[in-house]
Design an enzyme around this catalytic site. Structure first.
Site, mmCIF file in Angstrom:
data_model
loop_
_atom_site.group_PDB
_atom_site.id
_atom_site.type_symbol
_atom_site.label_atom_id
_atom_site.label_comp_id
_atom_site.label_asym_id
_atom_site.label_seq_id
_atom_site.Cartn_x
_atom_site.Cartn_y
_atom_site.Cartn_z
ATOM 1 N N HIS A 105 19.578 16.819 27.093
ATOM 2 C CA HIS A 105 21.507 17.028 25.986
ATOM 3 C C HIS A 105 22.691 16.067 26.199
ATOM 4 C CE1 HIS A 105 23.539 19.107 28.699
ATOM 5 N NE2 HIS A 105 22.797 19.600 29.019
ATOM 6 N N CYS A 154 19.063 21.718 32.671
ATOM 7 C CA CYS A 154 19.019 21.263 31.566
ATOM 8 C C CYS A 154 19.275 19.796 32.271
ATOM 9 C CB CYS A 154 19.936 21.249 30.468
ATOM 10 S SG CYS A 154 19.445 23.163 29.909
#
Length: 536
Positions: free
Chosen positions: A428, A447
């Site tokens: 992301h 992440c």
């Protein structure tokens, strides 16, 4: 043709012919020989389900110890493979080749021959699995290595061997990827260097920079000469040629390429040939864990390199910097493979339960108005008033979810790339752009953050849109959370490599930021893998 009388011993026959023809030449009746042979195979094979299954299905017929050239060829191919297993960084002693040879030489009876048959099959299956899918099981080494390795049943190897040209088949077992072949070449180079004494004396660990001179500079120069980063020179000064060599070293080791030999750079320069050889052997094992089919398009995230790449037919077509999980037990990014299915433009951030209870609940208990950028919702998605008494809840009893609406300050930035997985890991954007300028980029909750997420999206969308940039920004400018399916799903491999070979064939090394490679080396060493010095 060799002629033997009934008094010739089985051992003599075995030594003259190997195992070929021994069944037919034993003095007992043929039916009794066959029965004893099959019984011996059934007994010995019972210790391995896969081997037992193979022999049950082929009616206990030999594939190693029968008559004919094909049996001799299989034995020769197996002996050759086991005797050179160390070339691949495999534990040679694991296959007990010396014991196998002794067992074959000392076979006296039909029963012995049946035992030899199964011993050869078991050694072959162990070797085949090791060289094709690795010696170790990743999840038993470190709980962050959750990669699933698809291991084949041993009987499948035996069936394939039975219908193949043995030597050629043995050569197909190892990974055929360009990276694996290049790592083998680097392993041999380092083994030669190890035999020659390595890269000479280490460099004093202190900052050295352009303009400096003296013995420490000479040590640095000599070390870089021995490592192949510059040509020989007698200069004692930190001149332009030395600066360029330092920069080249830094670039190939994931360091900030400023040409200044600080403590971090010198620490890496001082790593021994043996240290680098360990990294290569670990990388070979890791390469065996990866799926073989990496043709077409896939995404490769190398955690130690803090990079994310799109690879098309073996060529890097896009690359960007990344931030990975912080080096703490609950934040390290796991290693696994999955398939990217879609992206979300203008995403909401649905806060993971672990972050809610560990980070935000304590703040809410102290001040209900805290973390005001987050919405608190109940199980039906309704917003919860900030007048609520949050102090009554523990981490276990807190009943609410938390969400950050889309926006430039959203923790996920303006786009996320999804490959649904039980670890809740994805790629992301991020509003914390300053982190990408750092050399070590381990800051996230797990992440993978991308430095150029828009360009990453354009590259993915180019497969399904003639104007990917325009399409992306039309959706982005709407401000609405929008799911965009990828018409062609893309495999994603999140890997961890401290030794890689660049497309130009240069060996590059990275730091073992999570200490995982050290654990793998320890496990390989315990399994019998050892460093070797090769004089060529």
């Amino acid at each position: 043709m060799l002629r033997l009388n009934r008094r010739s011993s089985a051992r003599t026959v075995f030594r003259l012919l190997g195992t070929a023809g021994l069944l037919a030449l034993l003095s007992a009746p043929v039916s009794a020989q066959v029965t004893a042979f099959k019984q011996a195979i059934a007994e010995a094979a019972s210790k391995s389900d896969a081997v037992a299954k193979f022999y049950r299905e082929n009616n206990y017929q030999p594939i190693w110890t029968g008559e004919g050239e094909e049996h001799r060829a299989r034995r020769a191919a197996l002996v050759q493979a086991l005797s050179t297993a160390d070339v691949h960084g495999l534990p040679v002693d694991r296959y007990r080749l010396d014991r196998l040879m002794d067992t074959m030489r000392n076979a006296e009876t039909t029963r012995d021959l049946g035992m030899v048959e199964v011993a050869l099959s078991r050694a072959f299956v162990t070797y085949a699995r090791d060289i094709q899918t690795g010696v170790l099981r990743p999840s038993t080494i470190d709980d962050g290595m959750v990669r699933k390795v698809e291991r084949r049943d041993g009987d499948a190897y035996l069936r394939e061997l039975e219908t193949s040209v043995p030597g050629a088949y043995m050569r197909t077992l190892a990974p055929t990827s360009p990276q694996y072949r290049a790592l083998l070449k680097e392993k041999l180079r380092l083994e030669h260097l190890l035999a020659e004494g390595g890269w000479g004396p280490t460099v004093p660990v202190r900052k050295l920079e352009p303009g400096d001179s003296g013995n420490a500079v000479v040590s640095l120069r000599n070390r870089l000469i021995d490592m192949g980063y510059m040509t020989r020179s007698a200069s004692k000064s930190y001149d332009k040629s030395l600066q360029n060599a330092v920069q080249a070293f830094q670039s190939s080791h994931g360091l900030e390429a400023d040409g200044v030999a600080g403590k971090g750079t010198i620490t890496e320069i001082n790593k021994s040939v043996g240290d680098r050889l360990k990294s290569v052997i670990v990388a070979l094992e890791r390469e065996r864990w990866l799926t073989r089919d990496r043709s077409g398009r896939h995404i490769l995230v190398n955690q130690t390199d803090f990079s994310a790449k799109i690879i098309d037919d073996g060529h890097v077509t896009f690359q960007t910097r990344s931030v990975i999980g912080k080096n703490t037990s609950d934040r390290r990014t796991p290693e696994f493979s999955d398939v990217m299915e879609h992206m979300v433009i203008n995403p909401s951030w649905y806060v993971p339960r672990s972050i809610i209870t560990k980070e935000y609940l304590p703040k809410l208990r102290a001040n209900p108005g805290a973390v005001g950028h987050l919405e608190i919702t109940d199980s039906r998605g309704r917003r919860v008033s900030r007048n609520h008494n949050f102090a009554q809840y523990s981490a276990r009893s807190f009943p609410f979810a938390m969400r950050q609406p889309p926006g430039k300050k959203n923790a996920l930035g303006l786009v996320k790339f999804m490959f649904p997985n039980k670890y809740n890991i994805y790629l992301h954007d991020t509003p914390q752009k300053h982190l990408f300028a750092r050399e070590v980029r381990a800051y996230s909750h797990g992440c993978v953050r991308l430095a150029q997420p828009f360009e990453f999206a354009y590259a993915l969308l180019a497969k399904q849109s003639e104007t990917p940039k325009d399409f992306f920004h039309r959706v982005l400018d709407s401000g609405r959370e929008t799911k965009v399916e990828l018409e062609e799903h893309v495999p994603v491999h999140i890997i961890y490599r401290t030794a890689v070979i660049s497309p130009k064939g240069q060996a590059e090394y990275r730091r073992d930021i999570y200490g995982r490679d050290a654990k793998i080396w320890s496990a390989l060493s315990n399994a019998g893998v050892a460093l070797s010095a090769v004089r060529g």
